[in-house]
Design an enzyme around this catalytic site. Structure first.
Site, PDB file in Angstrom:
ATOM      1  NE  ARG A  20      -1.214   2.441   2.967  1.00  9.89           N
ATOM      2  CZ  ARG A  20      -0.708   3.539   3.521  1.00  9.89           C
ATOM      3  NH1 ARG A  20      -0.609   4.649   2.814  1.00  9.89           N
ATOM      4  NH2 ARG A  20      -0.266   3.532   4.770  1.00  9.89           N
ATOM      5  CG  ASP A  21       3.151   4.339   3.044  1.00  7.68           C
ATOM      6  OD1 ASP A  21       3.006   4.677   4.234  1.00  7.68           O
ATOM      7  OD2 ASP A  21       3.543   5.114   2.172  1.00  7.68           O
ATOM      8  CG  HIS A 212       3.235   4.358   9.097  1.00  5.46           C
ATOM      9  ND1 HIS A 212       2.760   3.351   8.270  1.00  5.46           N
ATOM     10  CD2 HIS A 212       3.564   5.390   8.289  1.00  5.46           C
ATOM     11  CE1 HIS A 212       2.799   3.783   7.005  1.00  5.46           C
ATOM     12  NE2 HIS A 212       3.270   5.006   6.994  1.00  5.46           N
ATOM     13  CG  HIS A 214       7.251   7.619   5.700  1.00  2.74           C
ATOM     14  ND1 HIS A 214       7.136   7.316   4.359  1.00  2.74           N
ATOM     15  CD2 HIS A 214       6.051   7.296   6.248  1.00  2.74           C
ATOM     16  CE1 HIS A 214       5.915   6.837   4.108  1.00  2.74           C
ATOM     17  NE2 HIS A 214       5.247   6.816   5.231  1.00  2.74           N
ATOM     18  CB  CYS A 245       2.618  11.102   1.868  1.00  3.80           C
ATOM     19  SG  CYS A 245       0.970  11.835   1.987  1.00  3.80           S
ATOM     20  CG  ASN A 254       6.507   3.173   5.013  1.00  5.27           C
ATOM     21  OD1 ASN A 254       6.052   3.219   3.879  1.00  5.27           O
ATOM     22  ND2 ASN A 254       5.846   3.618   6.067  1.00  5.27           N
TER      23      ASN A 254
END
Ligand code: COA
Ligand code: ZN
Length: 316
Positions: A20-21, A212, A214, A245, A254
Site C-alpha cells: 500500500r504505502d 509507522h 518514514h 505520501c 517507510n
C-alpha cells in the site's frame, strides 16, 4: 552482548505496508498479478500482517485502483491478516466487500494535512470513524486508526504531543482496537518518538500501539530503536523501503522491512521472518521497477554473506 542486557522486547510484530504505502507512489502501474505475487511472498517469508492495499479514490491514487482485484487474487494464508487502509465510509464498504481481515482508518492530526490528504476536516474524519467502527463491527472486522503526522505536519510544522494524545483518546473511546502513530513526513527524532509513545502507552495501557516510520531524513531506524526502547512491539515497514505520501513534497519511503528485520535479528529480537524468502520478494519488485530499492540490507547482504565473499574459494 545481546538483548538480555537491555530492556528490549523478546519479539516484535512487523506489518509490511509495502503493497500500500510502498506501491501508492509508483507512477508506473504495478500489474495486479505482480502485486499479488509479492503479497504472497511476504506471507511466505513469515509476515503475519500485511497492509495489502487501500480503498481510496481510484483517480487520485491510480496505483490502488485494483484494490478489490488484489484482495480477490491473493492466497489467503492461514494465520496471516490481510489489512487495508480506508479514509471514509465508501472505502470501508469497498474493503468489507473485498473481504479484508482488518481495517486501518487514516486520520491526520492537523487540519491542513487532513484537508489536503482526505478533503475532510479532522472533526469530519472523527465522526466518520465512529460510523466505520459500527459498520466494521457488524461485519466482524477489526478497525484501528492511524494518526498521520503524529510527529510533525508537513504544512503546519510542529505538532503538540497533547494534540496527538487527545485525538488518540477520542478514537480509542470510539472503538479503535489499536492506535498507530505515523511519521508521514519523516520529521521525527528518537527522543520525540520515545516521549510520545511512552505517554501514549501510559494513557491507554490496554490498547496495542504501533509506529509507522518514514526514513525521509535518514532517522528511520534510530526512531525505530527509540520506539523499541519505549516498549513498542508493532512496526510498519515496507519492502525495499519503498513509499511516500502523495501530498507531501519529497516524502520518501517507510523503513525497509529487510533492514528492520536485520536490526532485530542482530539484537536477538524474534521477528518470524525469513530474510532469504523476503529478499526474493525484494528482487522481484526491484527487477520490475528497474532501479535499486532503498534497503541497505538488500544491497549489502548480511554480515555472514560478507564473510562468505572473502572465502578463498569464493568466485567473486
Ligand atoms: N473509494 C472510491 N471512491 C470514493 C471513495 C473511496 N474511498 N470515497 C469517495 N469516493 C467517490 C465517491 O463515490 C464520489 O464518486 P461520484 O463522483 O461517482 O459520486 C467521489 O469519489 C467524490 O466523493 P467524496 O466523498 O466527495 O470524495 P472526495 O472527492 O472528497 O475524496 C477521498 C475523498 C478520501 C476519497 C480522496 O481524498 C482520496 O482518496 N484521497 C487519497 C488519500 C490517500 O490515499 N492518501 C495517501 C495515504 S494516507
Ligand atoms: Zn506512510
Amino acid at each position: 552482548m545481546n538483548r538480555q542486557s537491555s530492556n528490549l522486547p523478546p519479539a516484535v510484530q512487523i506489518i509490511d505496508v509495502g503493497p500500500r504505502d510502498g506501491f501508492q507512489m509508483e507512477t508506473t502501474f504495478i500489474p495486479t498479478e505482480l502485486k499479488i505475487e509479492i503479497i504472497n511472498r511476504l506471507a511466505a517469508a513469515g509476515l503475519r500482517e500485511i497492509e495489502a492495499t487501500s480503498f481510496v479514490h481510484p483517480e487520485l491514487i491510480p496505483q490502488m485502483r485494483d484494490a478489490s482485484q488484489v484482495m480477490a487474487g491473493i492466497e489467503r494464508r492461514p494465520g496471516v491478516q490481510y489489512l487495508a487502509l480506508v479514509p471514509n465510509l465508501k472505502g470501508t464498504e469497498r474493503a468489507l466487500a473485498a473481504g479484508v481481515d482488518g481495517l486501518r482508518f487514516v486520520i491526520c492530526v492537523t487540519e491542513t494535512y487532513n484537508q489536503r490528504n482526505l478533503r475532510l476536516s479532522v472533526e469530519q474524519s472523527v465522526d466518520i470513524f465512529g460510523q466505520v467502527v459500527r459498520l466494521a463491527e457488524g461485519a466482524g472486522v477489526h478497525v484501528s486508526a492511524i494518526l498521520a503526522a503524529s510527529f510533525g505536519c508537513p504544512f503546519e510544522g510542529a505538532v503538540a504531543e497533547e494534540t496527538v494524545l487527545a485525538l488518540s483518546r477520542r478514537l480509542v473511546d470510539l472503538g479503535s482496537q489499536q492506535i498507530g502513530f505515523g511519521d508521514s513526513a519523516g520529521v521525527a527524532h528518537p527522543l520525540q518518538v520515545r516521549s510520545l509513545l511512552q505517554r501514549a502507552g501510559a494513557q491507554d495501557p490496554g490498547v496495542p500501539l504501533w509506529i509507522h516510520l518514514h526514513d525521509t531524513r535518514g532517522l528511520g531506524l534510530a526512531n525505530a530503536y527509540a520506539a523499541l526502547d519505549a516498549g513498542i512491539v508493532r512496526f510498519d515497514t515496507s519492502l525495499g523501503g519503498l513509499g511516500g505520501c502523495p501530498v507531501i513534497r519529497g516524502a520518501t519511503g517507510n523503513i525497509a522491512t529487510e533492514d528492520f528485520t536485520y536490526l532485530c535479528r542482530e539484537m536477538g529480537l524474534a521477528t518470524g521472518i525469513d530474510l532469504a524468502v523476503l529478499r526474493s520478494a525484494s528482487h522481484l519488485l526491484q527487477d520490475f521497477l528497474g532501479r535499486p530499492l532503498a534497503s541497505r540490507l538488500l544491497a549489502a547482504g548480511t554480515k555472514e554473506e560478507l564473510v562468505e565473499t572473502h572465502r578463498p574459494d569464493c568466485l567473486l
